[in-house]
Design a protein around this motif. Structure first.
Motif, PDB file in Angstrom:
ATOM      1  N   GLY A   1     -33.336  15.174 -23.146  1.00  0.00           N
ATOM      2  CA  GLY A   1     -34.168  15.423 -21.977  1.00  0.00           C
ATOM      3  C   GLY A   1     -33.458  14.945 -20.720  1.00  0.00           C
ATOM      4  N   ALA A   2     -34.229  14.471 -19.733  1.00  0.00           N
ATOM      5  CA  ALA A   2     -33.665  14.025 -18.469  1.00  0.00           C
ATOM      6  C   ALA A   2     -33.197  12.578 -18.572  1.00  0.00           C
ATOM      7  CB  ALA A   2     -34.691  14.173 -17.354  1.00  0.00           C
ATOM      8  N   VAL A   3     -31.980  12.328 -18.107  1.00  0.00           N
ATOM      9  CA  VAL A   3     -31.417  10.979 -18.041  1.00  0.00           C
ATOM     10  C   VAL A   3     -31.024  10.745 -16.580  1.00  0.00           C
ATOM     11  CG1 VAL A   3     -29.594   9.431 -18.825  1.00  0.00           C
ATOM     12  CG2 VAL A   3     -30.528  11.145 -20.401  1.00  0.00           C
ATOM     13  N   GLU A   4     -31.720   9.834 -15.923  1.00  0.00           N
ATOM     14  CA  GLU A   4     -31.465   9.592 -14.508  1.00  0.00           C
ATOM     15  C   GLU A   4     -30.123   8.889 -14.314  1.00  0.00           C
ATOM     16  OE1 GLU A   4     -33.300  10.647 -11.987  1.00  0.00           O
ATOM     17  OE2 GLU A   4     -34.669  11.610 -13.414  1.00  0.00           O
ATOM     18  N   GLY A   5     -29.397   9.314 -13.290  1.00  0.00           N
ATOM     19  CA  GLY A   5     -28.146   8.665 -12.942  1.00  0.00           C
ATOM     20  C   GLY A   5     -28.275   7.923 -11.623  1.00  0.00           C
ATOM     21  N   ARG A   6     -27.311   7.073 -11.342  1.00  0.00           N
ATOM     22  CA  ARG A   6     -27.341   6.325 -10.077  1.00  0.00           C
ATOM     23  C   ARG A   6     -27.006   7.221  -8.892  1.00  0.00           C
ATOM     24  NH1 ARG A   6     -24.747   2.852 -13.588  1.00  0.00           N
ATOM     25  NH2 ARG A   6     -22.680   3.274 -12.668  1.00  0.00           N
ATOM     26  N   ASP A   7     -26.296   8.309  -9.156  1.00  0.00           N
ATOM     27  CA  ASP A   7     -25.962   9.280  -8.119  1.00  0.00           C
ATOM     28  C   ASP A   7     -26.975  10.428  -8.180  1.00  0.00           C
ATOM     29  OD1 ASP A   7     -24.973  11.312  -6.545  1.00  0.00           O
ATOM     30  OD2 ASP A   7     -22.940  11.226  -7.321  1.00  0.00           O
ATOM     31  N   PRO A   8     -27.902  10.513  -7.223  1.00  0.00           N
ATOM     32  CA  PRO A   8     -28.948  11.542  -7.308  1.00  0.00           C
ATOM     33  C   PRO A   8     -28.459  12.950  -6.978  1.00  0.00           C
ATOM     34  CG  PRO A   8     -29.171  10.307  -5.261  1.00  0.00           C
ATOM     35  CD  PRO A   8     -28.077   9.636  -6.042  1.00  0.00           C
TER      36      PRO A   8
ATOM     37  N   HIS B   1     -25.785  14.498  -8.319  1.00  0.00           N
ATOM     38  CA  HIS B   1     -25.085  15.170  -9.417  1.00  0.00           C
ATOM     39  C   HIS B   1     -25.850  15.023 -10.723  1.00  0.00           C
ATOM     40  CE1 HIS B   1     -21.780  14.542  -6.522  1.00  0.00           C
ATOM     41  NE2 HIS B   1     -21.320  15.676  -7.013  1.00  0.00           N
ATOM     42  N   ARG B   2     -25.880  16.132 -11.481  1.00  0.00           N
ATOM     43  CA  ARG B   2     -26.515  16.113 -12.790  1.00  0.00           C
ATOM     44  C   ARG B   2     -25.827  17.124 -13.709  1.00  0.00           C
ATOM     45  NH1 ARG B   2     -32.895  17.534 -13.804  1.00  0.00           N
ATOM     46  NH2 ARG B   2     -32.254  19.459 -12.756  1.00  0.00           N
ATOM     47  N   TRP B   3     -25.532  16.698 -14.917  1.00  0.00           N
ATOM     48  CA  TRP B   3     -25.022  17.589 -15.957  1.00  0.00           C
ATOM     49  C   TRP B   3     -26.200  18.263 -16.660  1.00  0.00           C
ATOM     50  CZ3 TRP B   3     -19.974  18.050 -15.511  1.00  0.00           C
ATOM     51  CH2 TRP B   3     -19.179  16.967 -15.167  1.00  0.00           C
ATOM     52  N   ILE B   4     -26.100  19.564 -16.895  1.00  0.00           N
ATOM     53  CA  ILE B   4     -27.112  20.299 -17.660  1.00  0.00           C
ATOM     54  C   ILE B   4     -26.432  20.830 -18.911  1.00  0.00           C
ATOM     55  CG2 ILE B   4     -28.781  22.186 -17.640  1.00  0.00           C
ATOM     56  CD1 ILE B   4     -28.863  21.971 -14.603  1.00  0.00           C
ATOM     57  N   VAL B   5     -26.876  20.367 -20.084  1.00  0.00           N
ATOM     58  CA  VAL B   5     -26.099  20.547 -21.314  1.00  0.00           C
ATOM     59  C   VAL B   5     -26.940  21.094 -22.457  1.00  0.00           C
ATOM     60  CG1 VAL B   5     -24.697  19.369 -23.063  1.00  0.00           C
ATOM     61  CG2 VAL B   5     -24.567  18.635 -20.664  1.00  0.00           C
ATOM     62  N   ASP B   6     -26.425  22.122 -23.089  1.00  0.00           N
ATOM     63  CA  ASP B   6     -26.926  22.560 -24.395  1.00  0.00           C
ATOM     64  C   ASP B   6     -25.780  22.398 -25.389  1.00  0.00           C
ATOM     65  OD1 ASP B   6     -27.998  23.733 -26.637  1.00  0.00           O
ATOM     66  OD2 ASP B   6     -28.812  25.464 -25.595  1.00  0.00           O
ATOM     67  N   PRO B   7     -25.880  21.454 -26.311  1.00  0.00           N
ATOM     68  CA  PRO B   7     -24.766  21.201 -27.232  1.00  0.00           C
ATOM     69  C   PRO B   7     -24.624  22.246 -28.321  1.00  0.00           C
ATOM     70  CG  PRO B   7     -26.612  19.824 -27.809  1.00  0.00           C
ATOM     71  CD  PRO B   7     -27.007  20.545 -26.549  1.00  0.00           C
ATOM     72  N   LEU B   8     -25.680  23.033 -28.553  1.00  0.00           N
ATOM     73  CA  LEU B   8     -25.607  24.085 -29.571  1.00  0.00           C
ATOM     74  C   LEU B   8     -26.597  25.189 -29.211  1.00  0.00           C
ATOM     75  CD1 LEU B   8     -24.627  25.320 -32.189  1.00  0.00           C
ATOM     76  CD2 LEU B   8     -26.130  23.774 -33.462  1.00  0.00           C
ATOM     77  N   ASP B   9     -26.147  26.115 -28.391  1.00  0.00           N
ATOM     78  CA  ASP B   9     -26.953  27.279 -28.071  1.00  0.00           C
ATOM     79  C   ASP B   9     -26.684  28.341 -29.134  1.00  0.00           C
ATOM     80  OD1 ASP B   9     -28.599  29.049 -26.728  1.00  0.00           O
ATOM     81  OD2 ASP B   9     -26.988  29.810 -25.463  1.00  0.00           O
ATOM     82  N   GLY B  10     -27.737  28.831 -29.764  1.00  0.00           N
ATOM     83  CA  GLY B  10     -27.578  29.741 -30.889  1.00  0.00           C
ATOM     84  C   GLY B  10     -27.734  29.020 -32.213  1.00  0.00           C
ATOM     85  N   THR B  11     -28.687  28.086 -32.246  1.00  0.00           N
ATOM     86  CA  THR B  11     -28.887  27.274 -33.451  1.00  0.00           C
ATOM     87  C   THR B  11     -29.203  28.132 -34.672  1.00  0.00           C
ATOM     88  OG1 THR B  11     -29.701  25.468 -32.069  1.00  0.00           O
ATOM     89  CG2 THR B  11     -30.182  25.349 -34.421  1.00  0.00           C
TER      90      THR B  11
ATOM     91  N   GLY C   1     -25.293  44.184 -18.472  1.00  0.00           N
ATOM     92  CA  GLY C   1     -26.391  43.434 -17.899  1.00  0.00           C
ATOM     93  C   GLY C   1     -27.147  42.672 -18.970  1.00  0.00           C
ATOM     94  N   PHE C   2     -28.071  41.836 -18.525  1.00  0.00           N
ATOM     95  CA  PHE C   2     -28.836  40.985 -19.439  1.00  0.00           C
ATOM     96  C   PHE C   2     -30.155  40.635 -18.776  1.00  0.00           C
ATOM     97  CE2 PHE C   2     -29.764  36.378 -20.406  1.00  0.00           C
ATOM     98  CZ  PHE C   2     -30.238  36.571 -21.696  1.00  0.00           C
ATOM     99  N   TRP C   3     -31.212  40.606 -19.578  1.00  0.00           N
ATOM    100  CA  TRP C   3     -32.498  40.091 -19.081  1.00  0.00           C
ATOM    101  C   TRP C   3     -33.196  39.332 -20.201  1.00  0.00           C
ATOM    102  CZ3 TRP C   3     -32.769  44.613 -21.760  1.00  0.00           C
ATOM    103  CH2 TRP C   3     -33.934  44.889 -22.481  1.00  0.00           C
ATOM    104  N   GLU C   4     -33.949  38.334 -19.817  1.00  0.00           N
ATOM    105  CA  GLU C   4     -34.761  37.586 -20.780  1.00  0.00           C
ATOM    106  C   GLU C   4     -35.743  36.714 -20.017  1.00  0.00           C
ATOM    107  OE1 GLU C   4     -34.414  34.886 -24.866  1.00  0.00           O
ATOM    108  OE2 GLU C   4     -32.593  35.664 -23.938  1.00  0.00           O
ATOM    109  N   HIS C   5     -36.815  36.329 -20.706  1.00  0.00           N
ATOM    110  CA  HIS C   5     -37.866  35.497 -20.125  1.00  0.00           C
ATOM    111  C   HIS C   5     -37.929  34.138 -20.825  1.00  0.00           C
ATOM    112  CE1 HIS C   5     -39.609  38.986 -18.062  1.00  0.00           C
ATOM    113  NE2 HIS C   5     -39.438  39.658 -19.182  1.00  0.00           N
ATOM    114  N   ALA C   6     -38.465  33.171 -20.097  1.00  0.00           N
ATOM    115  CA  ALA C   6     -38.886  31.876 -20.655  1.00  0.00           C
ATOM    116  C   ALA C   6     -37.763  31.127 -21.355  1.00  0.00           C
ATOM    117  CB  ALA C   6     -40.071  32.076 -21.605  1.00  0.00           C
ATOM    118  N   LEU C   7     -36.596  31.149 -20.754  1.00  0.00           N
ATOM    119  CA  LEU C   7     -35.476  30.371 -21.286  1.00  0.00           C
ATOM    120  C   LEU C   7     -35.520  28.947 -20.728  1.00  0.00           C
ATOM    121  CD1 LEU C   7     -32.865  33.204 -20.867  1.00  0.00           C
ATOM    122  CD2 LEU C   7     -33.431  32.133 -23.054  1.00  0.00           C
ATOM    123  N   GLN C   8     -34.729  28.071 -21.334  1.00  0.00           N
ATOM    124  CA  GLN C   8     -34.610  26.703 -20.854  1.00  0.00           C
ATOM    125  C   GLN C   8     -33.428  26.596 -19.891  1.00  0.00           C
ATOM    126  OE1 GLN C   8     -36.803  24.391 -21.426  1.00  0.00           O
ATOM    127  NE2 GLN C   8     -37.984  25.604 -22.898  1.00  0.00           N
ATOM    128  N   PRO C   9     -33.465  25.644 -18.959  1.00  0.00           N
ATOM    129  CA  PRO C   9     -32.368  25.545 -17.981  1.00  0.00           C
ATOM    130  C   PRO C   9     -30.999  25.344 -18.616  1.00  0.00           C
ATOM    131  CG  PRO C   9     -33.875  23.659 -17.834  1.00  0.00           C
ATOM    132  CD  PRO C   9     -34.547  24.675 -18.672  1.00  0.00           C
TER     133      PRO C   9
END
Length: 278
Positions: A72-79, A81-91, A204-212
């Motif tokens: 989930g969200a992990v707050e950093g000291r630097d507001p 910058h934030r990494w957005i990570v999916d370690p395994l998309d296509g589980t 092209g590509f379209w889809e709904h209700a994905l995660q960031p």
């Protein structure tokens, strides 16, 4: 291609996690026939990959925060910058031994995605982009496809599955789009769908209700490859909201028009527009 220090950090994190996933992926076929089954194993593989990415990026930029699928969200000291990570998309692909899965890493700076990595370790394909620097597949510059006529295109989408998504709307949209294109594909990993649009493999590509974390990195790839990306109604794209439609300037516009027809029929309780033509 000379990578910046930032891109080197992201690439190394993705490749290290990719080596871990590749080893685990090699065990999936054996686990398919075991009594225990592969689900717990795949969950562990996912968490292990996320831990690797977390540790690698934290070591390089200790003050930056995270938005991750498992943590989930992990707050950093630097507001800023934030990494957005999916370690395994296509589980689900991973679970079934299908080599279409990826590690997705995006860097958000002041609310904008400025750097991106999407890495498919099974195929050894590394997609990368920095804002203003173009998009690349391994060391080769990539661009969105140049087709301008919708009937010549192959588009990608995601299908709702058991207990998830709006199945009725998908049926309206897919029937409308299938009637106007050369084909529709469902890959099972949104980060790779977007990467394939950036590389000109999909138009092209379209889809709904994905995660960031599914779409943040891929959205920058599309933009830096010359593509257009919005939500499915043509509004400004926001990875936090989860709806996406993209392609080159011409295909993106036509895709939005077809989605509008489908959704007008859907909301009106009628038949898909394409069905009425038959």
């Amino acid at each position: 291609m000379a990578r910046s220090a930032l891109m080197n950090v992201m690439t190394q994190a993705a490749m290290k996690a990719g080596r871990s996933l590749t080893r685990d992926f090699g065990e999936v076929q054996n686990l398919q026939v075991s009594m225990k089954g592969p689900a717990d194993f795949v969950s562990n593989a996912d968490r292990k990959a996320e831990e690797i990415v977390f540790q690698e990026l934290s070591r390089a930029r200790p003050e930056w925060g995270f938005l991750m699928e498992e943590r989930g969200a992990v707050e950093g000291r630097d507001p800023q910058h934030r990494w957005i990570v999916d370690p395994l998309d296509g589980t689900t692909n991973f679970l079934h031994g299908i080599p279409m899965f990826a590690i997705s890493i995006a860097l958000e700076r002041d609310g904008q995605i400025v750097a991106a990595i999407v890495f498919n370790p099974a195929l050894d394909e590394l997609y990368s982009a920095e804002k203003g620097g173009g998009a690349f597949l391994n060391d080769r510059r990539i661009r969105v496809a140049a087709r301008t006529k919708l009937h010549e295109t192959v588009l990608a989408t995601g299908m709702p599955f058991l207990g998830h998504g709006d199945h009725a709307r998908f049926l309206f949209e897919s029937r409308q789009i299938m009637a106007e294109t050369a084909g529709v594909r469902r890959m099972g990993a949104a980060s790779l769908d977007l990467a394939y649009v950036a590389a000109g493999r999909f138009d092209g590509f379209w889809e709904h209700a994905l995660q960031p974390w599914d779409i943040a990195a891929g959205s920058l790839l599309v933009r830096e490859a010359g593509g257009f990306i919005t939500d499915t109604e043509g509004n400004k794209f926001d990875p936090m909201l989860g709806d996406v439609a993209c392609g080159n300037e011409f295909i993106h516009r036509q895709l939005l028009a077809e989605l509008k027809k489908a959704n007008t029929a859907y909301r009106g309780g009628g038949e898909p527009v394409a069905a009425q033509k038959a």
